[in-house]
Design a protein around this motif. Structure first.
Motif, PDB file in Angstrom:
ATOM      1  N   SER A  51       8.622   8.154   0.291  1.00 24.66           N
ATOM      2  CA  SER A  51       7.952   6.875   0.042  1.00 24.66           C
ATOM      3  C   SER A  51       6.797   7.083  -0.932  1.00 24.66           C
ATOM      4  O   SER A  51       6.271   8.177  -1.060  1.00 24.66           O
ATOM      5  N   LEU A  52       6.469   6.007  -1.598  1.00 28.40           N
ATOM      6  CA  LEU A  52       5.379   6.003  -2.570  1.00 28.40           C
ATOM      7  C   LEU A  52       4.605   4.718  -2.349  1.00 28.40           C
ATOM      8  O   LEU A  52       5.206   3.649  -2.195  1.00 28.40           O
ATOM      9  N   HIS A  53       3.288   4.821  -2.291  1.00 24.21           N
ATOM     10  CA  HIS A  53       2.519   3.584  -2.211  1.00 24.21           C
ATOM     11  C   HIS A  53       1.464   3.562  -3.309  1.00 24.21           C
ATOM     12  O   HIS A  53       0.979   4.598  -3.750  1.00 24.21           O
ATOM     13  N   VAL A  54       1.197   2.343  -3.747  1.00 30.01           N
ATOM     14  CA  VAL A  54       0.224   2.119  -4.816  1.00 30.01           C
ATOM     15  C   VAL A  54      -0.762   1.075  -4.326  1.00 30.01           C
ATOM     16  O   VAL A  54      -0.368  -0.011  -3.877  1.00 30.01           O
ATOM     17  N   HIS A  55      -2.047   1.409  -4.395  1.00 30.62           N
ATOM     18  CA  HIS A  55      -3.080   0.458  -3.993  1.00 30.62           C
ATOM     19  C   HIS A  55      -3.313  -0.545  -5.113  1.00 30.62           C
ATOM     20  O   HIS A  55      -3.492  -0.162  -6.272  1.00 30.62           O
ATOM     21  N   MET A  78      -5.076  -4.584  -6.212  1.00 27.97           N
ATOM     22  CA  MET A  78      -6.317  -5.342  -6.023  1.00 27.97           C
ATOM     23  C   MET A  78      -6.194  -6.237  -4.791  1.00 27.97           C
ATOM     24  O   MET A  78      -5.095  -6.481  -4.285  1.00 27.97           O
ATOM     25  N   ASN A  79      -7.308  -6.731  -4.305  1.00 30.08           N
ATOM     26  CA  ASN A  79      -7.386  -7.684  -3.197  1.00 30.08           C
ATOM     27  C   ASN A  79      -6.796  -7.137  -1.900  1.00 30.08           C
ATOM     28  O   ASN A  79      -6.091  -7.840  -1.168  1.00 30.08           O
ATOM     29  N   ASN A  80      -7.107  -5.871  -1.584  1.00 27.79           N
ATOM     30  CA  ASN A  80      -6.640  -5.237  -0.336  1.00 27.79           C
ATOM     31  C   ASN A  80      -5.131  -5.244  -0.174  1.00 27.79           C
ATOM     32  O   ASN A  80      -4.623  -5.332   0.945  1.00 27.79           O
ATOM     33  N   GLN A  81      -4.402  -5.161  -1.260  1.00 23.32           N
ATOM     34  CA  GLN A  81      -2.949  -5.133  -1.175  1.00 23.32           C
ATOM     35  C   GLN A  81      -2.416  -3.762  -1.579  1.00 23.32           C
ATOM     36  O   GLN A  81      -3.006  -3.074  -2.414  1.00 23.32           O
ATOM     37  N   THR A  82      -1.306  -3.394  -0.975  1.00 25.73           N
ATOM     38  CA  THR A  82      -0.625  -2.144  -1.291  1.00 25.73           C
ATOM     39  C   THR A  82       0.853  -2.445  -1.478  1.00 25.73           C
ATOM     40  O   THR A  82       1.434  -3.217  -0.710  1.00 25.73           O
ATOM     41  N   MET A  83       1.444  -1.834  -2.496  1.00 21.27           N
ATOM     42  CA  MET A  83       2.890  -1.907  -2.674  1.00 21.27           C
ATOM     43  C   MET A  83       3.438  -0.555  -2.261  1.00 21.27           C
ATOM     44  O   MET A  83       2.925   0.492  -2.682  1.00 21.27           O
ATOM     45  N   GLU A  84       4.476  -0.573  -1.418  1.00 25.54           N
ATOM     46  CA  GLU A  84       5.105   0.666  -0.980  1.00 25.54           C
ATOM     47  C   GLU A  84       6.596   0.587  -1.265  1.00 25.54           C
ATOM     48  O   GLU A  84       7.237  -0.434  -1.011  1.00 25.54           O
ATOM     49  N   VAL A  85       7.119   1.682  -1.810  1.00 21.36           N
ATOM     50  CA  VAL A  85       8.546   1.789  -2.081  1.00 21.36           C
ATOM     51  C   VAL A  85       9.064   2.946  -1.241  1.00 21.36           C
ATOM     52  O   VAL A  85       8.586   4.077  -1.363  1.00 21.36           O
TER      53      VAL A  85
END
Length: 158
Positions: free
Chosen positions: A94-98, A100-107
């Motif tokens: 898995s990979l996550h990217v922080h 803006m606005n307290n959001q994270t995208m995770e693949v």
């Protein structure tokens, strides 16, 4: 297209399309940079077959679960890590990217029987704090990471 794909035998088929649909296909071919209509239609058919296989059963497939979540949701990141560990046979990486606005995208890269992977995706996407998510599967398989375990034992008695 890689060399292996170029050397595969192909079958030719003929299809009839209304003029407006052919124009739409030609526009898509040009915009997306396909080499030909055949390449574009091949890509569409691969996606459609993968969706069909995903719906009908336990075909082993590879894919991603992509989610967007609020990283301020208490305990969500630990829950996601625990769920991935719980499904260690299916979760490859898995990979996550922080963002803006307290959001994270995770693949999350997954492989396994389509229905099982779909159940894992459903479990993850419905967690409190997950804003949106999607499973994308392909009719392909990751090769084994390690050689067969039986080969390690050969020669142990000598």
């Amino acid at each position: 297209m890689n060399q292996k794909q170029k050397n595969r035998p192909v079958n030719r088929i003929s299809i009839s399309l209304p003029d407006d649909l052919q124009a739409d296909v030609d526009e898509m071919v040009a915009r997306r940079g396909f080499d030909s209509r055949s390449q574009a239609i091949n890509d569409m058919l691969h996606q459609h077959v993968a969706e069909h296989q995903q719906k009908i059963g336990d075909e082993v497939m590879v894919g991603t679960i992509t989610i967007l979540y609020n990283n301020a949701t208490c305990g969500l990141q630990k829950t996601l890590a625990d769920m991935q560990y719980k499904h260690l046979d299916e979760v490859i990486s898995s990979l996550h990217v922080h963002l803006m606005n307290n959001q994270t995208m995770e693949v999350i890269l997954v492989q396994g029987p389509a229905q099982k992977v779909q159940a894992i995706a459903d479990e993850i996407v419905t967690l409190r704090g997950v804003i949106t998510g999607k499973l994308q599967l392909m009719a392909a398989v990751i090769p084994p990471v390690h050689p067969a375990t039986g080969k390690q034992d050969q020669g142990a008695d000598t």
